[in-house]
Design an enzyme around this catalytic site. Structure first.
Site, PDB file in Angstrom:
ATOM      1  N   ARG A 212     -46.664   7.252  12.584  1.00  0.00           N
ATOM      2  CA  ARG A 212     -47.290   6.192  11.927  1.00  0.00           C
ATOM      3  C   ARG A 212     -46.699   6.124  10.246  1.00  0.00           C
ATOM      4  O   ARG A 212     -47.120   7.070   9.888  1.00  0.00           O
ATOM      5  CB  ARG A 212     -48.799   6.646  12.180  1.00  0.00           C
ATOM      6  CG  ARG A 212     -49.239   6.440  13.603  1.00  0.00           C
ATOM      7  CD  ARG A 212     -50.186   5.008  13.964  1.00  0.00           C
ATOM      8  NE  ARG A 212     -51.264   4.928  12.722  1.00  0.00           N
ATOM      9  CZ  ARG A 212     -52.176   5.336  13.069  1.00  0.00           C
ATOM     10  NH1 ARG A 212     -52.759   5.826  14.041  1.00  0.00           N
ATOM     11  NH2 ARG A 212     -53.560   4.692  12.168  1.00  0.00           N
TER      12      ARG A 212
ATOM     13  N   CYS B 199     -59.720  14.493  12.964  1.00  0.00           N
ATOM     14  CA  CYS B 199     -60.183  13.043  11.846  1.00  0.00           C
ATOM     15  C   CYS B 199     -61.610  12.705  12.343  1.00  0.00           C
ATOM     16  O   CYS B 199     -62.750  12.315  11.314  1.00  0.00           O
ATOM     17  CB  CYS B 199     -59.956  12.014  12.135  1.00  0.00           C
ATOM     18  SG  CYS B 199     -58.275  12.282  10.999  1.00  0.00           S
TER      19      CYS B 199
ATOM     20  N   ASP C 251     -52.372  14.521  13.460  1.00  0.00           N
ATOM     21  CA  ASP C 251     -53.323  13.791  12.690  1.00  0.00           C
ATOM     22  C   ASP C 251     -53.270  14.509  11.200  1.00  0.00           C
ATOM     23  O   ASP C 251     -53.193  15.675  11.368  1.00  0.00           O
ATOM     24  CB  ASP C 251     -54.539  13.502  13.286  1.00  0.00           C
ATOM     25  CG  ASP C 251     -55.113  12.073  12.371  1.00  0.00           C
ATOM     26  OD1 ASP C 251     -54.260  11.249  12.208  1.00  0.00           O
ATOM     27  OD2 ASP C 251     -55.905  11.351  13.357  1.00  0.00           O
TER      28      ASP C 251
ATOM     29  N   TRP D  55     -58.001   6.234  22.541  1.00  0.00           N
ATOM     30  CA  TRP D  55     -58.926   6.412  20.773  1.00  0.00           C
ATOM     31  C   TRP D  55     -60.020   4.764  20.759  1.00  0.00           C
ATOM     32  O   TRP D  55     -61.334   4.910  20.671  1.00  0.00           O
ATOM     33  CB  TRP D  55     -58.087   6.637  19.463  1.00  0.00           C
ATOM     34  CG  TRP D  55     -59.195   6.764  18.793  1.00  0.00           C
ATOM     35  CD1 TRP D  55     -59.919   5.516  17.416  1.00  0.00           C
ATOM     36  CD2 TRP D  55     -60.165   7.502  18.037  1.00  0.00           C
ATOM     37  NE1 TRP D  55     -60.230   6.012  16.811  1.00  0.00           N
ATOM     38  CE2 TRP D  55     -61.041   6.921  17.548  1.00  0.00           C
ATOM     39  CE3 TRP D  55     -60.722   8.388  19.421  1.00  0.00           C
ATOM     40  CZ2 TRP D  55     -61.814   7.782  16.450  1.00  0.00           C
ATOM     41  CZ3 TRP D  55     -61.875   9.322  18.443  1.00  0.00           C
ATOM     42  CH2 TRP D  55     -62.410   8.804  17.415  1.00  0.00           C
TER      43      TRP D  55
ATOM     44  N   ASP E  72     -57.038  11.387  23.240  1.00  0.00           N
ATOM     45  CA  ASP E  72     -56.981  11.364  21.900  1.00  0.00           C
ATOM     46  C   ASP E  72     -58.415  12.057  21.175  1.00  0.00           C
ATOM     47  O   ASP E  72     -58.430  12.930  22.009  1.00  0.00           O
ATOM     48  CB  ASP E  72     -56.764   9.897  21.385  1.00  0.00           C
ATOM     49  CG  ASP E  72     -56.682   9.516  19.724  1.00  0.00           C
ATOM     50  OD1 ASP E  72     -57.490  10.166  18.717  1.00  0.00           O
ATOM     51  OD2 ASP E  72     -55.445   8.983  19.520  1.00  0.00           O
ATOM     52  N   ASP E  73     -58.466  12.375  19.723  1.00  0.00           N
ATOM     53  CA  ASP E  73     -59.618  12.836  19.615  1.00  0.00           C
ATOM     54  C   ASP E  73     -61.020  13.098  20.043  1.00  0.00           C
ATOM     55  O   ASP E  73     -61.239  12.346  21.546  1.00  0.00           O
ATOM     56  CB  ASP E  73     -59.460  12.347  17.935  1.00  0.00           C
ATOM     57  CG  ASP E  73     -60.373  13.021  16.579  1.00  0.00           C
ATOM     58  OD1 ASP E  73     -60.746  14.253  17.781  1.00  0.00           O
ATOM     59  OD2 ASP E  73     -60.393  13.341  16.016  1.00  0.00           O
TER      60      ASP E  73
ATOM     61  N   LYS F 273     -50.176  13.966  19.111  1.00  0.00           N
ATOM     62  CA  LYS F 273     -50.404  13.230  18.489  1.00  0.00           C
ATOM     63  C   LYS F 273     -51.280  14.429  16.892  1.00  0.00           C
ATOM     64  O   LYS F 273     -52.175  15.021  17.611  1.00  0.00           O
ATOM     65  CB  LYS F 273     -51.132  12.095  18.648  1.00  0.00           C
ATOM     66  CG  LYS F 273     -51.849  11.808  17.413  1.00  0.00           C
ATOM     67  CD  LYS F 273     -52.053  10.753  17.633  1.00  0.00           C
ATOM     68  CE  LYS F 273     -53.301   9.403  16.838  1.00  0.00           C
ATOM     69  NZ  LYS F 273     -53.852   8.332  16.911  1.00  0.00           N
TER      70      LYS F 273
ATOM     71  N   ASP G  71     -55.349   2.318  10.443  1.00  0.00           N
ATOM     72  CA  ASP G  71     -55.616   2.660  11.327  1.00  0.00           C
ATOM     73  C   ASP G  71     -55.864   1.201  12.073  1.00  0.00           C
ATOM     74  O   ASP G  71     -56.511   0.664  11.498  1.00  0.00           O
ATOM     75  CB  ASP G  71     -56.568   3.209  12.402  1.00  0.00           C
ATOM     76  CG  ASP G  71     -57.249   4.616  12.345  1.00  0.00           C
ATOM     77  OD1 ASP G  71     -55.817   5.325  11.671  1.00  0.00           O
ATOM     78  OD2 ASP G  71     -57.909   5.201  12.572  1.00  0.00           O
TER      79      ASP G  71
ATOM     80  N   TRP H   7     -50.327   8.528   8.610  1.00  0.00           N
ATOM     81  CA  TRP H   7     -50.650   7.146   8.367  1.00  0.00           C
ATOM     82  C   TRP H   7     -49.181   6.651   6.768  1.00  0.00           C
ATOM     83  O   TRP H   7     -49.423   5.489   7.362  1.00  0.00           O
ATOM     84  CB  TRP H   7     -52.094   6.737   7.757  1.00  0.00           C
ATOM     85  CG  TRP H   7     -52.819   7.648   8.874  1.00  0.00           C
ATOM     86  CD1 TRP H   7     -52.810   8.021   9.261  1.00  0.00           C
ATOM     87  CD2 TRP H   7     -53.674   8.763   8.079  1.00  0.00           C
ATOM     88  NE1 TRP H   7     -54.444   8.454  10.257  1.00  0.00           N
ATOM     89  CE2 TRP H   7     -54.206   9.377   8.799  1.00  0.00           C
ATOM     90  CE3 TRP H   7     -53.921   9.110   6.164  1.00  0.00           C
ATOM     91  CZ2 TRP H   7     -55.949  10.159   8.834  1.00  0.00           C
ATOM     92  CZ3 TRP H   7     -54.256  10.221   6.021  1.00  0.00           C
ATOM     93  CH2 TRP H   7     -55.416  11.367   7.265  1.00  0.00           C
TER      94      TRP H   7
HETATM   95  C1  GLA Z   1     -57.218   8.566  13.066  1.00  0.00           C
HETATM   96  C2  GLA Z   1     -56.089   8.298  13.872  1.00  0.00           C
HETATM   97  C3  GLA Z   1     -56.544   7.077  14.617  1.00  0.00           C
HETATM   98  C4  GLA Z   1     -57.294   8.212  15.775  1.00  0.00           C
HETATM   99  C5  GLA Z   1     -58.255   9.154  14.718  1.00  0.00           C
HETATM  100  C6  GLA Z   1     -59.490  10.286  15.671  1.00  0.00           C
HETATM  101  O1  GLA Z   1     -58.073   7.827  12.280  1.00  0.00           O
HETATM  102  O2  GLA Z   1     -55.464   7.393  12.257  1.00  0.00           O
HETATM  103  O3  GLA Z   1     -55.760   7.162  15.592  1.00  0.00           O
HETATM  104  O4  GLA Z   1     -56.447   9.673  16.128  1.00  0.00           O
HETATM  105  O5  GLA Z   1     -58.046   9.279  13.781  1.00  0.00           O
HETATM  106  O6  GLA Z   1     -60.424  10.693  15.322  1.00  0.00           O
END
Ligand code: GLA
Length: 761
Positions: free
Chosen positions: A461, A379, A407, A294, A329-330, A405, A465, A443
Site C-alpha cells: 500500500r 488496527c 498491516d 473491510w 480483512d481485520d 495482508k 485508507d 500506507w
Molecule cells: C487499516 C488498513 C485498512 C484495514 C484496517 C483494518 O486501516 O489500512 O485497509 O485493513 O486497518 O483494521
C-alpha cells in the site's frame, strides 16, 4: 587610561544593549573581480531546520545582526541547515558566521542549551572528495567568526550548521555578508543547488522481475531529472533506449541477472547495480485482483458471508474477469491467542473453523487471503503477529490461505524497524513453503516502494485508507483520503512499480454508493454540510478511479457487497479491455507525463507495443484537452488508431495530436495502436480463428492463415504466470502442458500484435 576605560565594559559584556550599532556591507564588483552575494541566490535550494528563509534577513525577518553589527546581506538560517553552492569557477568565499542577536534574551535564560550551534565549511571536488575547511561552535552574544576560503579548483562549497551541545532551540545561524569573488568574463556566477541535484542516485526500482520470454521494460530515473543515465552489462536479449532512459527486451532463460546503471550528474558519476530476476514462479506476475471484506463488512465478516461472497464471484463470473482473491480483512480473530500461542479465530463468526471456509473458497477456483499486523495489536485492536510470526505464518499455511495482508498499526514509526518486522514475517511465510502472496500495508509513510521487495512482499500500500469520496482537498489527512488523494499518492511512484513489485493505491470504492462502513463514515458530516444524503461517488468518479488504478498497475480490489451487483457496476468492473491494461504482463506502471492541477496525463507502454493513455479532468467543468502524442512517446510521423476502452470501440485515428472533451472528474482511457502491416493484417483477419486443443500432457494452439509469420505463443494461468510457451512460423504448435483443471489464457504475439483466448480444461 582612556583605553582601559573603553575596554573594560566590553570585556564585561555589559555595553551590548546600549551600544551604537555599526552597519557593514559586503564589497561590490570592481574592475578586478565580480561579486556574487549568497543572500541574493535561490534560497529555496537550502535545507533549513526551522522557519522560512528571507533574502538578506535573519530567520525571524530582522536585519542580520551579530555582536551589535548589522550586516546588510547574507543568509539567516536556522540549524540544522545545509547550503550547497556550485562554485562555477569562483575563486574566493568570504563570510562571517555566528548566531543572530535576536535570540540573546532567550539564550541568556538557558545559555548552555539555547543559541548554541556548530558550523562547518567544506569543499567538494570533481571526484566527490570532501575537504573540511573550517568548523567550530557559535554562540549567541559571542563574537562571530570570519570565514575566508580559497575556492579555486573546487566544485561545491558546503555550509552547514548543526545543533551544538544544546537543544537546537534559538539556533539562528547567520552567514553574514557572505559573498563570492569570480570573473564574469571567464565564468558564470556561483549558484545554490539542492542536495538532490548534486547527489547522483537512482530514483527507481533496483530489484526488478520478469517472466521468461515475456517482454520486459524498466524505466530508469535519477533523483535529479537533469542527470543522464547509461547502462552497462545488460544480459543478452535486453537493450537500452537512452533517449527514453529505459531497458527493454525479452530473456528466455530463467535466472538472476545484474547490470549497472551509471548516473551522470553534471559530470559526477555514480554506478548502481540492478538485479533482474527472471522466473516463471513469481508470486505476483500481474497485479492481483480480488475483493477485501473491510470497507463493507468490518466486524460483520463471518463464515456465511465469506461463502456467499465466493458464490457471488461465481454467479457474476468475476473469476473469469480476473478477480481471484477473496480476502478476509481485520476482525476474524478470537479475543486472544490459544494457550500455546497459536492464533485463534472467533468461533461465533467461524463456527466450522477457518479451514472449512478456506476449502469452500478454494472449491470455487478462488484464492483466499487473511489479515494481520506487525505489532502486538491490529488496527481494529485484535492480537497482532509481532513475536509470533512463525506460529502465525504456519497457521495461515495450514488453514490453506494464499495471501497475507500485513498491516502496521501500533508499530514504531521508523522505517528501519518496519523493514525488520516485514522481513521477519516475509521469511516466516517463505519458510512455510506455501505460496502465500505477501501484501504489505504500512500506507506509504516509510516509502515501502524503495525496500518492500527486500522483505519478500510483492505489493505494498502506498496510501492511507481509501474512502468513498472523490476529493477531500485541504481537509485530506491520514483518515480522509479520497480517490484523488489515493491517486496523487501513487501517480509519482511509476519508476518503482513493476512486475512482482506493485504499488497498491488501496481498495477501490466502486459499487459502495455510500454504503460502506468506515470507508463512508463521514456520510453524516456530508449530509450536514450539503443538506443531501451521501450516496458515495458518482458513477463517472468510480469509473475514473477504476481507469486510474488500472493504468497505475495497482492491484484491483473491490470492497463493496458483491453479493448483489447492479448491471452498471458489473459492466464497469468487468470491462475486459480496461482490465487488460492493468494486467498487461510487461507490468509498467503508467508514467505521469503531465500534472498541472487540471489535467493528469499518464501513459503506459503495453507489451504489444501499443500505448495506453489516461487523461483525468480534475476540474468541475467540462474541458477540452489536446494530447501531444510526441510527449506520450508516440511516433509523430505515423497515424495511430485510437480506441476508447470504455466504449470498447475505435473512435478515430490520430497523427501528432489528439483532442478530446472530458467531463468533470472523468478519465478518458484510450489505447493507441499502429495500423497493421502485412503480418499484422493476417493476425487481424484471422480473428476468432485462434483454437486450442489440449490433453493431459500437451496443448495445441492453432492460428489459421498465419503460416510463414513468426509467432510467440504463451499459455498462462489467470494470475499471469506463463506455464508453457514456444515460437513457430507454422499455423499450429504443440507444447507440453500438464496443468490441472482450471481456467487458462493462450496469447499469440506476431509482429507486436497479440490475440488471446481464455479456455477451461
Ligand atoms: C487499516 C488498513 C485498512 C484495514 C484496517 C483494518 O486501516 O489500512 O485497509 O485493513 O486497518 O483494521
Amino acid at each position: 587610561m582612556k583605553k582601559k576605560l573603553l575596554l573594560l565594559p566590553l570585556l564585561l559584556g555589559t555595553v551590548h544593549t546600549n551600544a551604537q550599532k555599526v552597519t557593514v556591507a559586503p564589497p561590490t564588483s570592481d574592475a578586478s573581480r565580480d561579486i556574487a552575494l549568497l543572500g541574493d541566490m535561490n534560497l529555496t535550494k537550502i535545507v533549513n531546520g526551522w522557519g522560512s528563509l528571507k533574502p538578506n534577513k535573519s530567520i525571524d525577518g530582522n536585519a542580520l545582526s551579530m555582536n551589535d553589527t548589522i550586516y546588510t546581506s547574507g543568509v539567516g538560517a536556522h540549524a540544522t541547515s545545509k547550503i550547497i553552492v556550485k562554485i562555477n569557477g569562483a575563486t574566493r568565499f568570504v563570510s562571517r558566521i555566528g548566531i543572530d542577536d535576536e535570540v540573546i534574551a532567550e539564550a541568556r535564560t538557558n545559555p548552555t542549551q539555547y543559541g548554541v550551534a556548530n558550523y562547518r565549511v567544506s569543499l567538494k571536488g570533481e571526484n566527490n572528495d570532501l575537504h573540511v575547511v573550517q568548523e567550530g561552535t557559535i554562540q549567541a552574544g559571542k563574537p562571530s567568526f570570519s570565514v575566508d576560503v580559497n575556492t579555486n579548483g573546487w566544485k561545491y562549497l558546503i555550509l552547514e550548521t548543526f545543533a551544538g551541545v544544546g537543544d537546537n532551540v534559538c539556533d539562528h545561524t547567520n552567514w553574514a555578508n557572505a559573498y563570492f569573488e569570480y570573473y564574469a568574463r571567464a565564468s558564470t556566477p556561483p549558484i545554490l543547488v539542492s542536495e538532490e541535484e548534486i547527489s547522483s542516485k537512482l530514483a527507481c526500482a533496483t530489484k526488478v522481475y520478469s517472466q521468461p520470454n515475456v517482454r520486459f521494460m524498466q524505466k530508469l530515473r535519477a533523483t535529479n531529472p537533469k542527470a543522464t543515465i547509461s547502462v552497462e552489462g545488460l544480459p543478452t536479449g535486453l537493450t537500452y533506449n537512452a533517449k527514453r532512459q529505459l531497458i527493454e527486451g525479452t530473456i528466455a532463460e530463467e535466472g538472476t541477472y545484474t547490470y549497472n546503471a551509471i548516473v551522470n550528474n553534471d559530470g559526477e558519476l555514480a554506478t548502481e547495480a540492478i538485479t533482474l530476476e527472471v522466473s516463471s514462479k513469481l508470486q505476483q506476475p500481474t497485479p492481483f485482483m480480488g475483493w477485501l471484506s473491510w470497507n463493507v463488512f468490518e466486524e460483520e465478516i463471518n463464515d456465511e458471508k465469506v461463502r456467499q461472497v465466493a458464490d457471488a464471484f461465481e454467479k457474476y463470473k468475476l473469476n473469469d474477469a480476473g478477480y481471484n482473491y477473496l480476502c478476509i480483512d481485520d476482525l476474524w480473530h478470537a479475543t486472544s491467542r490459544n494457550a500455546d500461542g497459536t492464533p485463534a479465530y472467533n468461533t461465533t463468526k467461524f463456527p466450522h473453523g477457518l479451514k472449512s471456509v478456506v476449502d469452500y473458497v478454494h472449491s470455487k477456483g478462488l484464492k483466499i487471503g487473511i489479515y494481520s499486523d506487525a505489532a502486538e495489536r491490529t488496527c481494529a485492536g485484535c492480537f497482532g503477529s509481532f513475536g509470533y510470526e512463525t506460529q502465525d505464518a504456519t497457521a495461515y499455511a495450514n488453514w490453506g490461505f494464499d495471501l497475507l495482508k500485513y498491516d502496521y498499526c501500533h508499530a514504531p514509526d521508523d522505517a528501519e524497524t518496519a523493514k525488520v518486522r516485514y522481513k521477519t514475517m516475509g521469511d516466516a511465510l517463505k519458510a512455510t513453503r506455501r505460496n502465500i502472496l505477501y501484501y504489505m500495508c504500512e500506507w506509504g509513510p516509510r516509502e515501502p516502494w524503495k525496500w518492500g521487495a527486500e522483505t519478500g512482499a510483492t505489493c505494498w500500500r502506498v496510501t492511507y485508507d481509501s474512502r468513498d469520496f472523490w476529493d477531500w482537498g485541504a481537509k485530506a489527512d491520514a483518515g480522509h483520503i479520497g480517490a484523488i488523494q489515493g491517486f496523487d499518492g501513487t501517480k509519482n511512484l511509476w519508476a518503482y512499480g513493476g512486475v512482482n513489485r506493485w504499488n497498491d493505491a488501496d481498495m477501490m470504492c466502486v459499487g459502495l454508493h455510500g454504503k460502506g462502513k468506515s470507508s463512508s463514515h463521514d456520510a453524516a458530516t456530508y449530509a450536514q454540510l450539503h443538506g443531501t444524503k451521501y450516496t458515495g461517488m458518482t458513477q463517472t468518479e468510480y469509473q475514473s478511479q477504476f481507469s486510474l488504478w488500472s493504468i497505475m498497475a495497482s492491484p484491483l480490489t473491490l470492497s463493496f457487497d458483491i453479493r448483489s451487483i447492479n448491471n452498471e457496476d458489473l459492466a464497469l468492473i468487468t470491462n475486459e479491455e480496461v482490465i487488460a491494461v492493468n494486467q498487461d504482463r510487461m507490468g509498467v506502471q503508467g508514467e505521469l507525463i503531465q500534472s498541472d492541477g487540471t489535467f493528469d496525463v499518464l501513459v503506459k507502454d503495453m507489451e504489444n507495443g501499443d500505448m495506453t493513455v489516461a487523461v483525468l479532468n480534475r476540474s468541475n467543468t467540462t474541458k477540452t484537452y489536446t494530447l501531444d502524442m510526441a510527449k506520450a512517446y508516440m511516433y509523430t510521423d505515423s497515424t495511430y488508431i485510437v480506441r476508447d476502452l470504455w466504449q470498447k470501440s475505435n473512435i478515430g485515428t490520430a497523427l501528432g495530436h489528439y483532442t478530446m472533451s472530458i467531463a468533470p472528474h472523468e478519465t478518458k482511457l484510450y489505447r493507441f495502436s499502429l495500423p497493421t502491416t502485412t503480418g499484422l493484417k493476417k493476425m487481424a483477419t484471422s480473428k476468432n480463428k485462434l483454437k486450442v486443443a489440449n490433453n493431459d500432457s500437451t496443448i495445441k494452439v492453432t492460428l489459421s492463415d498465419t503460416k510463414g509469420f513468426r509467432k510467440r505463443i504463451l499459455v498462462s494461468d489467470l494470475f499471469g504466470r506463463v506455464l508453457t510457451q514456444g515460437t513457430t512460423t507454422d499455423e499450429s504448435l504443440i507444447m507440453p502442458f500438464d496443468a490441472g483443471h482450471g481456467c487458462y489464457v493462450v496469447n499469440v504475439v506476431c509482429n507486436g500484435k497479440s490475440q488471446s483466448l481464455k479456455f477451461k480444461r
